[in-house]
Design an enzyme around this catalytic site. Structure first.
Site, mmCIF file in Angstrom:
data_model
loop_
_atom_site.group_PDB
_atom_site.id
_atom_site.type_symbol
_atom_site.label_atom_id
_atom_site.label_comp_id
_atom_site.label_asym_id
_atom_site.label_seq_id
_atom_site.Cartn_x
_atom_site.Cartn_y
_atom_site.Cartn_z
ATOM 1 N N LYS A 29 0.803 8.053 -25.208
ATOM 2 C CA LYS A 29 1.287 9.038 -26.171
ATOM 3 C C LYS A 29 1.768 8.379 -27.463
ATOM 4 C CE LYS A 29 0.518 12.128 -22.940
ATOM 5 N NZ LYS A 29 0.392 11.380 -21.701
ATOM 6 N N ASP B 7 12.195 8.764 -17.792
ATOM 7 C CA ASP B 7 10.926 8.822 -18.508
ATOM 8 C C ASP B 7 11.256 9.056 -19.979
ATOM 9 O OD1 ASP B 7 8.535 9.536 -19.714
ATOM 10 O OD2 ASP B 7 7.792 10.649 -17.977
ATOM 11 N N ARG C 154 -6.533 -7.990 -11.959
ATOM 12 C CA ARG C 154 -5.803 -6.928 -11.264
ATOM 13 C C ARG C 154 -4.324 -7.270 -11.137
ATOM 14 N NH1 ARG C 154 -4.901 -6.449 -5.971
ATOM 15 N NH2 ARG C 154 -6.655 -7.780 -5.410
ATOM 16 N N TYR D 188 7.359 16.763 -16.309
ATOM 17 C CA TYR D 188 5.926 16.904 -16.582
ATOM 18 C C TYR D 188 5.236 17.448 -15.329
ATOM 19 C CZ TYR D 188 1.104 15.241 -17.161
ATOM 20 O OH TYR D 188 -0.262 15.140 -17.206
#
Length: 390
Positions: A201, A176, A51, A104
């Site tokens: 992406k 971004d 983690r 987005y």
């Protein structure tokens, strides 16, 4: 007679694997409490618990660092996890953030609904207009969030001017860079303090992973975001990191092929019956073409947006006619995909809000893949013509 299977050290030798090993282990053993202290305190390299960090995430992060010209970035579980690291990992109650009004859809939702619940004020502004961004600044503004090229309207942010505004305010500029990727632009070279990606992406490029990446030019900021990501458990899958690293090796080839086809597709779509408009930053009729040419240095990307007449009925006809093109709310696969923002990325917005953003029922976003260009253009032309027939 009982048989006991014990944990064994990884086999060592004078040769090493050419491909990066996949390491799914959740826990890592240390030789002593002193050795564990050394790892946690950064005096020795090593891992403790997945983690917090694991080898496959570190390998992937260093490769994306190299693409972006940054150091020390971290990989997290999704692109929205990266957005969350910036907004909620660095801001606090009483702060104000300015966001692009064409972000987005889920980023817009976080700005509109989630941050205010934690006492973080938000304002949306047109980031193609530096004066509009300047007017949105308040004394308590601590961050500006933009996409280099917006999703899905493909508007180009006035990045250099916004960087100056952020610097003057003492605010962090977060960019971004998912759509454009470092193949088109490195935002840190244009004044960005923080750069993030949905690695899902174009970087990974095969529609089989869910990951994000974020890095700051200031190591202290990256360290704060890393602690936040660890605390919230925004952990990336080792297998996804392994797949994404493999995808990076073909990234430039994929990007260049798709970009060339996207430019051709935009030209073929223009003028077809029923096509109301075509948006591609490389076209002279794009509203931000001059800025895109300067900022992106001629690298206009693989995304094309177009709008057809006829509303939802025509949209349904187009999708049904485009049998060989996946109708899917994603981008960056090796195969071309087509999405409908009104029912996918921006479905959480009201119809009125979508119309204000120019995202009516006839708008489609195309993520161009690596198929033969002429074949793909022919398929789109046939689908658009079918949509125009009632």
């Amino acid at each position: 007679m009982s048989t006991v299977v014990r944990r064994m050290p990884w086999p060592e030798g004078t040769a090493r694997a050419l491909g990066t090993p996949l390491q799914p282990s959740v826990v890592y053993g240390a030789e002593s409490p002193d050795a564990l202290d050394a790892i946690y305190e950064g005096r020795e390299a090593g891992f403790t618990y997945a983690r917090e960090a694991h080898p496959n995430a570190e390998v992937l992060a260093r490769k994306i660092d190299a693409l972006e010209g940054l150091t020390g970035g971290l990989v997290v579980g999704s692109g929205m996890a990266a957005v969350t690291c910036a907004l909620m990992g660095l801001l606090k109650t009483g702060d104000h953030v300015v966001g692009a009004d064409r972000l987005y859809g889920r980023s817009l939702r976080m700005m509109a609904d989630d941050l205010p619940r934690f006492g973080i004020a938000t304002t949306l502004a047109d980031v193609t207009d530096a004066d509009a961004v300047r007017a949105a600044i308040r004394p308590e503004t601590r961050m500006i969030l933009v996409e280099t090229v917006s999703n899905p309207g493909l508007r180009v942010a006035d990045l250099d001017a916004i960087a100056e505004i952020a610097k003057g305010q003492g605010a962090l500029l977060v960019v971004d860079n998912t759509f454009t990727t470092p193949r088109s632009i490195r935002p840190a070279e244009h004044g960005a303090d923080i750069v993030l990606h949905s690695v899902t992406k174009l970087l990974a490029g095969h529609a089989d992973v869910t990951l994000g990446y974020i890095a700051a030019t200031d190591p202290e900021l990256t360290a704060r975001m890393r602690v936040f990501a660890t605390t919230l458990g925004l952990t990336p899958s080792p297998f996804d990191c392994w797949l994404a690293e493999r995808g990076l090796y073909s990234f430039e080839l994929r990007y260049d092929r798709a970009e060339a086809t996207a430019a051709l597709l935009a030209e073929r779509l223009d003028g077809l019956p029923g096509v109301r408009r075509v948006l591609y930053p490389g076209r002279p009729d794009h509203p931000d073409h001059a800025r895109a040419s300067d900022l992106l240095q001629g690298r206009f990307g693989n995304m094309v947006t177009f709008e057809i007449d006829g509303g939802r009925p025509a949209a349904n006809r187009l999708v049904r006619a485009a049998e060989q093109i996946a109708f899917a709310p994603t981008l960056g696969d090796v195969a071309t995909t087509i999405s409908h923002p009104a029912t996918s990325s921006h479905r959480a917005l009201t119809p009125e809000r979508r119309e204000a953003l120019g995202l009516g029922e006839g708008v489609f976003r195309v993520s161009v893949g690596i198929e033969p260009a002429e074949m793909l253009c022919d398929e789109f032309e046939a689908a658009v013509r079918a949509a125009a027939r009632e």
